[in-house]
Structure formats: C-alpha cells, structure tokens
Design an enzyme around this catalytic site. Structure first.
Site, mmCIF file in Angstrom:
data_model
loop_
_atom_site.group_PDB
_atom_site.id
_atom_site.type_symbol
_atom_site.label_atom_id
_atom_site.label_comp_id
_atom_site.label_asym_id
_atom_site.label_seq_id
_atom_site.Cartn_x
_atom_site.Cartn_y
_atom_site.Cartn_z
ATOM 1 N N HIS A 180 46.624 10.543 -31.110
ATOM 2 C CA HIS A 180 47.836 9.662 -30.174
ATOM 3 C C HIS A 180 46.198 9.007 -29.314
ATOM 4 O O HIS A 180 47.273 8.544 -27.764
ATOM 5 C CB HIS A 180 48.335 10.788 -29.319
ATOM 6 C CG HIS A 180 49.777 8.879 -29.095
ATOM 7 N ND1 HIS A 180 50.992 9.560 -29.030
ATOM 8 C CD2 HIS A 180 49.747 8.062 -28.722
ATOM 9 C CE1 HIS A 180 52.130 9.083 -28.649
ATOM 10 N NE2 HIS A 180 51.687 8.124 -28.032
ATOM 11 N N ASP B 17 48.332 8.171 -35.815
ATOM 12 C CA ASP B 17 47.551 8.306 -34.536
ATOM 13 C C ASP B 17 49.201 9.115 -34.132
ATOM 14 O O ASP B 17 48.379 10.146 -32.763
ATOM 15 C CB ASP B 17 48.081 6.704 -34.040
ATOM 16 C CG ASP B 17 48.036 6.658 -32.659
ATOM 17 O OD1 ASP B 17 46.533 7.273 -32.509
ATOM 18 O OD2 ASP B 17 48.758 6.984 -31.963
ATOM 19 N N ARG C 23 65.216 -3.004 -38.244
ATOM 20 C CA ARG C 23 66.734 -3.052 -38.174
ATOM 21 C C ARG C 23 67.159 -4.620 -37.793
ATOM 22 O O ARG C 23 68.617 -4.521 -38.881
ATOM 23 C CB ARG C 23 67.342 -2.359 -36.696
ATOM 24 C CG ARG C 23 67.128 -0.445 -36.592
ATOM 25 C CD ARG C 23 67.542 -0.566 -35.082
ATOM 26 N NE ARG C 23 66.452 -0.593 -34.054
ATOM 27 C CZ ARG C 23 66.888 0.274 -33.322
ATOM 28 N NH1 ARG C 23 67.697 0.826 -32.859
ATOM 29 N NH2 ARG C 23 65.461 -0.333 -32.622
ATOM 30 N N SER D 53 59.827 1.817 -32.923
ATOM 31 C CA SER D 53 60.421 2.805 -32.361
ATOM 32 C C SER D 53 60.931 3.598 -32.569
ATOM 33 O O SER D 53 61.438 3.661 -33.567
ATOM 34 C CB SER D 53 61.181 1.857 -30.710
ATOM 35 O OG SER D 53 61.924 1.469 -31.546
ATOM 36 N N GLY E 23 58.384 -5.392 -34.274
ATOM 37 C CA GLY E 23 58.871 -5.168 -32.696
ATOM 38 C C GLY E 23 57.430 -6.302 -32.198
ATOM 39 O O GLY E 23 56.408 -6.825 -32.632
ATOM 40 N N ARG E 24 57.131 -6.203 -31.185
ATOM 41 C CA ARG E 24 55.970 -6.266 -30.380
ATOM 42 C C ARG E 24 54.832 -5.805 -31.258
ATOM 43 O O ARG E 24 53.311 -6.675 -31.881
ATOM 44 C CB ARG E 24 55.412 -6.338 -29.434
ATOM 45 C CG ARG E 24 56.818 -7.157 -28.290
ATOM 46 C CD ARG E 24 56.418 -6.817 -26.544
ATOM 47 N NE ARG E 24 57.327 -7.047 -25.998
ATOM 48 C CZ ARG E 24 58.113 -5.756 -25.605
ATOM 49 N NH1 ARG E 24 58.359 -4.690 -26.183
ATOM 50 N NH2 ARG E 24 59.525 -6.145 -24.729
ATOM 51 N N ILE E 25 54.634 -4.587 -32.313
ATOM 52 C CA ILE E 25 53.244 -4.580 -32.277
ATOM 53 C C ILE E 25 53.417 -4.570 -33.856
ATOM 54 O O ILE E 25 52.264 -4.971 -33.973
ATOM 55 C CB ILE E 25 53.649 -2.674 -31.812
ATOM 56 C CG1 ILE E 25 53.208 -2.334 -30.090
ATOM 57 C CG2 ILE E 25 52.603 -1.860 -32.765
ATOM 58 C CD1 ILE E 25 53.827 -1.410 -29.825
HETATM 59 C C1 DGY Z 1 53.197 5.084 -25.701
HETATM 60 O O1 DGY Z 1 52.879 4.101 -25.051
HETATM 61 O O2 DGY Z 1 54.501 4.569 -25.639
HETATM 62 C C2 DGY Z 1 52.284 5.099 -26.610
HETATM 63 O O3 DGY Z 1 52.374 5.947 -27.615
HETATM 64 C C3 DGY Z 1 51.253 6.209 -25.775
HETATM 65 O O4 DGY Z 1 52.025 7.411 -25.230
#
Ligand code: DGY
Length: 328
Positions: A294, A270, A187, A218, A164-166
């Site tokens: 996190h 993380d 996906r 995600s 995705g974006r990340i």
């Molecule tokens: C998010 O924005 O979902 C990151 O994991 C920070 O909680």
C-alpha cells in the site's frame, strides 16, 4: 474546548515537524514517537482519556460511533491523512456535528505513477524475474527465447474501473504507451473529452475486453467483494488485474483460484485485506501475483502535502472555518 487554553489535537500517526508547524503554533498536538501503528484499541482509549478537540489519523484507524463516543462531545474535527474515506462513518460524524477533512488531489500524481509502475512490473514479470536473479534460474534457460516474456501495454486494451481523479490520471499516463483502446466503467459517464481518449462501457464489457484491468475506484458498501470468481471467469485468460483501490474490493480467495487456475494471467496489488497481509497468505505463494505494501501515495513530497492538508483541515475545523478539503 473545555478548560484548556489551547485546543488539543490527538495524533495517531508519526508526523514530521514542518508540515504541521502552523497547527502546533495554534494547538497542542500529542507527540507520537513510534514508527509502529497505534492499534484501534490504543486510539479509542487515548481519546477517552484525553478528550481531544481534534483527531489526526490515517486509514488504519476506523472512525465509528465507538471512537466518537470515547472522544466525547467536545470533538470538533477529524483530519484523515488519506483520500480514501472508507474507514470513516461520515453519517455518524455528520450527525454529531464533527467535521471531517481528507486529502483529495494532492496524491493523485503519485498514486497514478505507482499504478503505472505496478502495471509494468506485473506485465513484465518482475516478481518472477527477481526470483530468477536470486535463485540461480537466470541463465539456465538460455535457449528458451520465450522465457520471462511478458506483455506490452502498446496495442492492448486497458480497462479502468472507477474514473475519478486517479483513474483519469492513470488513463492519461497510459496513453503515452499507445494502448489500442482505453475503456472505463464508473458510477457515471464522465465528460473526459479533451483530457483523455477513453470509452465508457458497461462493467461486463470492461471485464470481458480488457487486457489490463485496473481498479482505481473509491470503496463503498456496494462494491465490496465485487471482483470475485464470476468476474475473473469472464476475463481474458491472458488478462491481468491491477488493484490500487482497497483490498476489500476483491474476494481474495477467488483471486487466488483465478490466478492458480489460469483464469487470468497475473495480478498486481497495492492493497490487500487485511493490511498487512499475513506473511503465510497463499496469494504470496503465487509467482504471478505481485504485492506491494500500500505505497501508492508514499513519496516524501506527497506524504508531506497530505500531512499539511490534514493539518490545515484540522486548523480550519478548530477555528470554526470552512475546511479546505471537507468530506462532510
Ligand atoms: C489514501 O489516501 O486513501 C491512500 O490509499 C493511502 O492510504
């Protein structure tokens, strides 16, 4: 909005003033002056009592039928200060006509930067190195030139799970290190040509061929526990696993076994399940498992952008306008 003259926003996180200035001009926002997280129970009871028009929360609070029932039918909008939505029952919100806003985009760079940091720190054994500096081991192995040797990103095969974006941003940053290949599985096959040089492969190939396997997907019910022993067994013994997605993506007992029995060489996490991870958790006893709390989106600027977008989502929802970043 009941008989109140201004809408009421119930707030479950500690908020700096500036990013919510506009929101506070239009509504009353419940103060939150503690740095500890409110428990789920506290939030449910508070919204039952206050009957807010909106709720401002983070991933620590689960939005389910119980919370929505407690809040009542006047609730118009929920703003989650996160890009992840796995803590929100979107179908239930939709069914009740409660708008949900989230924060995509504004945290991409920070999460990607932290992911690179985690990859480097794991590949170059920062956890073991820090221990050696503090426990006096440093200097006791001078003749051993291979002591504390890690691995390079250059010439490695990097695999990204969830483009995705990340994931795309991580791939782009990684290109600067000169990996021999960047593979990804998502996906769907993405149209990334021109942006990054990444090859779509099956999950099986990703797992078998990656030297550095990075999960940036995600979370959804289908991928819960996906990374279990059957996956770790297929990975190269020299490979490392990095997770910036969600802790529940991984079967942590299996990850422990895989690290302990050298099925894979190292992990950088993380995210864990639960968060915080109990301080006596056995993953923490492993030198080759680096865990940070996190923090991928945790830079001052990014968190303020996320808070501002959450405030804007709530404001729009209260005014009956289209949310800038709607999740439903
Ligand atoms: C998010 O924005 O979902 C990151 O994991 C920070 O909680």
């Amino acid at each position: 909005m009941s008989e109140r003259s201004r809408p009421l926003v119930f707030n479950a996180v500690l908020l700096p003033r500036e990013p919510i200035r506009e929101l506070t001009e239009y509504c009353d926002v419940t103060p939150w002056d503690s740095t500890t997280t409110m428990s789920q129970h506290d939030v449910v009871e508070a919204v039952r009592r206050l009957k807010p028009d909106a709720i401002f929360l983070s991933t620590k609070i689960v939005v389910d039928a119980k919370l929505l029932d407690a809040a009542g039918p006047q609730l118009k909008v929920i703003g989650t200060c996160s890009v992840g939505l796995d803590h929100v029952d979107l179908d239930e919100c939709k069914r009740r006509g409660v708008a949900v806003g989230y924060t995509p985009g504004v945290l991409t760079d920070s999460v990607a930067e932290n992911t690179i940091g985690l990859i480097l720190a794991t590949a170059r054994k920062y956890k073991q190195g820090l221990t050696a500096v503090t426990d006096g081991t440093w200097g006791t192995r001078n003749a051993d030139l291979l002591w504390m040797c890690g691995s390079d990103i250059k010439n490695s095969t990097v695999g990204i799970f969830g483009l995705g974006r990340i994931g795309t941003r991580v791939a782009k940053l990684l290109q600067a290190f000169g990996p021999s290949r960047i593979l990804y599985n998502s996906r769907t096959k993405k149209d990334v040509d021109g942006e990054i040089r990444a090859e779509y492969v099956s999950f099986e190939t990703l797992v078998r061929e990656s030297d550095i396997l990075v999960a940036t997907c995600s979370m959804n019910p289908e991928n819960e526990g996906l990374f279990d022993i059957s996956v770790f067994e297929k990975m190269k013994r020299s490979a490392m696993f990095i997770n910036v997605s969600r802790g529940v993506l991984v079967n942590q007992d299996d990850l422990y076994d895989a690290l302990k029995n050298d099925f894979i060489s190292a992990a950088g996490l993380d995210v864990t399940s639960p968060e915080p991870l109990p301080t006596n958790h056995r993953l923490l006893s492993l030198a080759n498992c680096l865990i940070v709390p996190h923090i991928s989106s945790a830079t001052q600027a990014t968190i303020c952008r996320m808070i501002k977008l959450t405030a804007d989502n709530i404001l729009a929802g209260l005014k009956g306008e289209k949310l800038p970043a709607p999740a439903v």
